[in-house]
Motif scaffolding. Structure first.
Motif, PDB file in Angstrom:
ATOM      1  N   ARG A   1       0.867  -1.184   0.000  1.00 42.03           N
ATOM      2  CA  ARG A   1       0.000   0.000   0.000  1.00 42.03           C
ATOM      3  C   ARG A   1       0.900   1.230   0.000  1.00 42.03           C
ATOM      4  NH1 ARG A   1      -5.136  -1.234   0.212  1.00 42.03           N
ATOM      5  NH2 ARG A   1      -5.759  -3.291   0.993  1.00 42.03           N
TER       6      ARG A   1
ATOM      7  N   VAL B   1       0.398   4.144  -2.414  1.00 45.34           N
ATOM      8  CA  VAL B   1      -0.092   5.339  -3.110  1.00 45.34           C
ATOM      9  C   VAL B   1      -0.896   6.213  -2.161  1.00 45.34           C
ATOM     10  CG1 VAL B   1      -1.435   6.177  -5.072  1.00 45.34           C
ATOM     11  CG2 VAL B   1      -0.155   4.032  -5.263  1.00 45.34           C
TER      12      VAL B   1
ATOM     13  N   PRO C   1      -7.736   3.235   0.629  1.00 43.99           N
ATOM     14  CA  PRO C   1      -8.632   3.326  -0.532  1.00 43.99           C
ATOM     15  C   PRO C   1     -10.070   3.669  -0.196  1.00 43.99           C
ATOM     16  CG  PRO C   1      -8.066   1.039  -0.058  1.00 43.99           C
ATOM     17  CD  PRO C   1      -7.177   1.889   0.798  1.00 43.99           C
TER      18      PRO C   1
ATOM     19  N   PHE D   1      -3.357   1.176  -2.587  1.00 38.39           N
ATOM     20  CA  PHE D   1      -3.547   2.516  -2.047  1.00 38.39           C
ATOM     21  C   PHE D   1      -3.453   2.467  -0.527  1.00 38.39           C
ATOM     22  CE2 PHE D   1      -6.613   3.297  -5.833  1.00 38.39           C
ATOM     23  CZ  PHE D   1      -5.533   3.388  -6.693  1.00 38.39           C
TER      24      PHE D   1
ATOM     25  N   LEU E   1      -3.194   9.744  -5.749  1.00 40.56           N
ATOM     26  CA  LEU E   1      -4.404   9.135  -6.306  1.00 40.56           C
ATOM     27  C   LEU E   1      -5.239  10.169  -7.056  1.00 40.56           C
ATOM     28  CD1 LEU E   1      -6.236   6.748  -6.669  1.00 40.56           C
ATOM     29  CD2 LEU E   1      -7.073   7.059  -4.327  1.00 40.56           C
TER      30      LEU E   1
END
Length: 425
Positions: free
Chosen positions: A3, A5, A212, A209, A10
């Motif tokens: 994870r 990002v 997210p 992410f 984003l």
């Protein structure tokens, strides 16, 4: 998966996926059918797509795994519907990689004529695609940062175009553009929709992410606001500075050359090249995550569901997508897939819109999750909107979609069991 990002990476990724070559062609094409009313149509299209974006935002807030629309529809309606949506979505990604690669070579041809044909065109297709493939295999962080960089480089020329051009706009000129008598309203409706398309891939790599469930809805809402403002301003400036806009094949470059001089036209040409490259960067990143998610659930070879031992990326899925898209780009047969992508995207949008009410009933909504106001009103309106768009599609688009769905039914029958064997369902 790692994870890696962050929220604002984003946001850049999401904007990069939407602003593509379409914005450089939209002013002339929309004006040809709608004349001066095309500026208002761009705003209305943004508001219409907002309905779809909100559905994706709420659906994304339930999950922290990759797959986007495939994941949402599978959880809402079961494996068959989920597989068909995932299959159609991935086909649209392959079509995008192939067509964008060819589009990049053609756009680059304005700056380097050898890129228009022969060996030069082959290099212009292959080298950027292979480079983007390598970047995304090495790590999602590098892929996301490349997407952010390209989002910035493609947006800056548009902001210069808007910031300078707004002072040269002739309001009487912008309000006096007459539509062409043979303008195709149905094609324009789809053009306006697909100028905003791409947002559906924002959540495809959700497993990589940092947060997210929180960040994907945020990025989607920010993206649609930013993109609508840019598209509307670009349309207005082009109509107000370029007489005979509907006859122009390169409306932004032609308009910029009028109020910025020759370097302005060059700037917009470079912007168009970078815009195509940026969108392809996102497609190379997002598309394989659909393959990975499908294979993880037993649809496709087990190798597609593996991660690189060092980089923790779906390297096999990335290589497979590029291995399919590159020959298609060289052969020209990608055009059928490009036709198919119209219906494929609509299947993705419709599936997610109708999935939202089902997800509300079937899943416990996480704390601080994104929730669309108005109960079922917006999801239903978004689903109806998809039907309206489908009615605007050409017969060949619908036939291509029907063929792809039929193939999907056949492929669904060959689901891999947990023991790795393939069995007919």
């Amino acid at each position: 998966m790692r994870r890696a990002v962050s929220r604002w990476e984003l946001v850049g990724f999401s904007i990069n996926d939407v602003i593509g070559s379409g914005v450089y062609l939209l002013p002339a094409a929309a004006a040809a059918s709608l004349g001066s009313a095309s500026t208002g149509a761009v705003v209305l299209a943004g508001l219409a797509v907002l309905l779809l974006v909100l559905c994706f935002a709420e659906a994304a807030s339930y999950f922290d795994k990759p797959g986007s629309a495939y994941l949402y529809t599978r959880e809402a309606f079961g494996e068959l519907v989920g597989f068909q949506v995932g299959w159609m979505t991935w086909l649209a990604r392959v079509a995008s990689v192939a067509s964008l690669s060819v589009g990049f070579s053609r756009a680059l041809g304005y700056l380097w004529p050898s890129a228009k044909e022969g060996f030069g065109q082959s290099l212009a297709i292959a080298i950027p695609l292979l480079l983007l493939t390598a970047i995304n295999i090495v790590g999602v962080k590098g892929g996301a940062r490349t997407a952010v960089f390209l989002a910035v480089t493609k947006t800056v020329p548009l902001l210069i175009f808007i910031g300078v051009g707004i002072f040269f706009v002739s309001t009487p000129l912008a309000l006096s553009v007459e539509p062409r008598a043979d303008g195709n309203l149905g094609e324009t409706v789809l053009l306006l929709l697909f100028a905003y398309a791409g947002f559906e891939n924002t959540a495809a790599p959700a497993g990589e992410f940092k947060n997210p469930r929180r960040d994907v809805p945020f990025a989607l809402v920010v993206q649609i606001g930013v993109v609508t403002l840019i598209y509307t301003a670009v349309q207005w400036v082009t109509l107000g500075t370029l007489p005979g806009v509907i006859e122009s094949k390169t409306p932004l470059a032609d308009a910029a050359a009028r109020f910025l001089g020759g370097w302005g036209g060059l700037l917009m040409t470079v912007g168009g090249v970078l815009s195509i490259l940026g969108t392809n960067s996102n497609t190379v990143l997002a598309g394989p995550r659909y393959l990975y998610a499908l294979a993880r659930d037993g649809f496709g070879p087990a190798a597609l569901a593996t991660l690189h031992p060092r980089f923790r990326t779906p390297a096999v899925a990335i290589l497979v997508q590029t291995g399919i898209a590159l020959p298609l780009a060289f052969s020209g047969s990608f055009e059928f897939l490009a036709t198919l992508s119209v219906v494929a995207r609509l299947a993705t949008y419709f599936g997610t819109a109708v999935a939202v009410p089902m997800l509300r009933r079937k899943l416990a909504q996480p704390a601080n999750a994104f929730r669309i106001p108005g109960g079922p009103v917006i999801p239903v309106a978004a689903a109806v909107l998809c039907v309206v768009f489908a009615m605007s599609a050409e017969r060949k688009n619908l036939i291509a979609g029907a063929i792809a769905l039929s193939i999907g039914f056949v492929l669904y029958r060959f689901q891999r069991r947990p023991d790795g064997k393939v069995a007919l369902e």
